[in-house]
Scaffold this motif. Structure first.
Motif, mmCIF file in Angstrom:
data_model
loop_
_atom_site.group_PDB
_atom_site.id
_atom_site.type_symbol
_atom_site.label_atom_id
_atom_site.label_comp_id
_atom_site.label_asym_id
_atom_site.label_seq_id
_atom_site.Cartn_x
_atom_site.Cartn_y
_atom_site.Cartn_z
ATOM 1 N N VAL A 31 -6.768 -14.354 5.286
ATOM 2 C CA VAL A 31 -5.401 -14.254 4.785
ATOM 3 C C VAL A 31 -5.113 -12.796 4.446
ATOM 4 C CG1 VAL A 31 -5.331 -16.611 3.906
ATOM 5 C CG2 VAL A 31 -6.145 -14.774 2.430
ATOM 6 N N ILE A 32 -3.822 -12.492 4.362
ATOM 7 C CA ILE A 32 -3.369 -11.141 4.047
ATOM 8 C C ILE A 32 -2.691 -11.166 2.688
ATOM 9 C CG2 ILE A 32 -2.038 -9.168 4.843
ATOM 10 C CD1 ILE A 32 -4.311 -9.990 6.715
ATOM 11 N N VAL A 33 -3.077 -10.237 1.797
ATOM 12 C CA VAL A 33 -2.485 -10.126 0.464
ATOM 13 C C VAL A 33 -1.670 -8.846 0.385
ATOM 14 C CG1 VAL A 33 -4.324 -11.478 -0.593
ATOM 15 C CG2 VAL A 33 -4.550 -9.000 -0.464
ATOM 16 N N ASP A 34 -0.787 -8.782 -0.604
ATOM 17 C CA ASP A 34 0.188 -7.692 -0.689
ATOM 18 C C ASP A 34 -0.288 -6.506 -1.522
ATOM 19 O OD1 ASP A 34 0.168 -8.947 -3.103
ATOM 20 O OD2 ASP A 34 2.341 -9.075 -3.332
ATOM 21 N N LYS A 35 -1.578 -6.283 -1.639
ATOM 22 C CA LYS A 35 -2.125 -5.119 -2.347
ATOM 23 C C LYS A 35 -3.094 -4.412 -1.414
ATOM 24 C CE LYS A 35 -0.145 -5.564 -6.413
ATOM 25 N NZ LYS A 35 0.714 -6.712 -6.054
ATOM 26 N N GLY A 36 -3.040 -3.059 -1.423
ATOM 27 C CA GLY A 36 -3.892 -2.280 -0.536
ATOM 28 C C GLY A 36 -4.479 -1.070 -1.230
ATOM 29 N N GLN A 37 -4.702 -0.007 -0.444
ATOM 30 C CA GLN A 37 -5.328 1.200 -0.973
ATOM 31 C C GLN A 37 -4.495 1.841 -2.079
ATOM 32 O OE1 GLN A 37 -5.924 3.697 2.429
ATOM 33 N NE2 GLN A 37 -7.774 2.615 3.113
ATOM 34 N N LEU A 38 -3.180 1.796 -1.933
ATOM 35 C CA LEU A 38 -2.328 2.414 -2.949
ATOM 36 C C LEU A 38 -2.443 1.701 -4.292
ATOM 37 C CD1 LEU A 38 0.900 3.130 -0.844
ATOM 38 C CD2 LEU A 38 -1.008 4.654 -1.366
#
Length: 305
Positions: A144-151
């Motif tokens: 699944v893909i979540v809405d938080k990343g490296q930033l």
């Protein structure tokens, strides 16, 4: 003078009878007398009743088309009114059903968020809350893909939890998004601990299991003390997952006489489908103490003084 033009009426000298004025006065007096007599003595009531009885069938026949038209108009009007009311009732029911569904979703989301907050307070205050955006496009993986990343400070290998337990692990980090591999993916493995016996093992993902995916304990000896319903938690020896997090329940134990190993199937505690809110934990390797320096080699014998 032609004969056809001769006036055949008698001359006015020979006219007989009362004049027109006399007749008008007589008829007026007679009409006035009859009206007064009828009003006082009801002289014409029998005549009226007889005329009404004779004319009633004619009146009934003449009124039937009018009444039929009125009944038809009333029927179609009532049908149209009933259809409009039914349409309004269906629209109201649809709106109410949508509101009830939204209320149920909000209540479930509120329950999940409260459970996540409680889990965050117990596990790691620096845990990062995220929301599942969509499933990965690859149909042969469970990601699944979540809405938080490296930033947002997400790191590769970060454990991912829902309100029930361990869901998976971050395997790819993008600037604004992160990819999470679920525990039921065939390439995922997690060290676990049997909460009842304290025995350590490794659980592997099994996407072809029942109920949309499960897990399997491999390389367990045939005499291993494992029972259906045992709770498996993270052992914490891998330096990724904090110890003591719920992972799965033992669903089925298959012992074979012709094999030295037992096949153990497990059901994940976390929801593999339909999860919306998750927690991203920092990798546990950051909390481990640094590796001690190796001891210095012993001095060689016979060396120079």
């Amino acid at each position: 003078m032609p004969l056809g033009t001769l006036e055949r009426s008698a001359p006015s000298l020979f006219n007989q009878g009362p004049s027109a004025l006399s007749r008008w006065a007589l008829y007026s007096a007679l009409a006035l007398f009859l009206m007064v007599a009828d009003a006082r003595f009801h002289l014409t009531d029998p005549l009226r009743q007889a005329v009404a009885a004779v004319l009633y069938p004619v009146q009934w026949l003449m009124l039937q088309p009018v009444q039929l038209a009125q009944r038809g108009a009333d029927y179609f009007g009532s049908v149209q009114s009933a259809q409009n009311e039914a349409q309004q009732a269906r629209q109201q029911m649809t709106e109410m059903a949508q509101r009830v569904h939204q209320a149920d979703l909000l209540r479930q989301e509120n329950t999940q968020l409260r459970a996540l907050l409680d889990l965050r307070a117990r596990v790691a205050p620096q845990a990062l809350a995220a929301q599942v955006v969509y499933d990965a496009a690859d149909p042969y993986t469970r990601r699944v893909i979540v809405d938080k990343g490296q930033l947002a400070g997400v790191e590769p290998g970060a454990p991912v939890l829902d309100e029930r337990g361990v869901l998976g692990q971050v395997t790819r980090v993008l600037p604004l998004l992160s990819e999470v591999t679920l525990l039921i993916d065939r390439d995922q493995a997690i060290p676990v601990l049997n909460a009842r016996t304290g025995a350590r093992s490794v659980a592997y993902g099994e996407p072809q299991a029942e109920q949309g995916g499960g897990m399997e304990l491999r390389f367990m000896p045939s005499n291993a003390d494992v029972q259906e319903g045992d709770l498996l938690v993270t052992s914490g020896i891998d330096g990724v997952y904090p110890p003591g997090l719920p992972v799965a329940h033992v669903q089925r134990v298959e012992r074979r006489a012709d094999s030295a190993f037992t096949r153990i199937y497990c059901t994940p505690v976390a929801r593999s489908d339909g999860v919306r809110h998750v927690l991203l934990l920092p990798p546990q390797v950051q909390a481990l103490p640094p590796r001690p320096e190796p001891p210095p080699p012993p001095p060689r014998k016979g060396g120079r003084k």
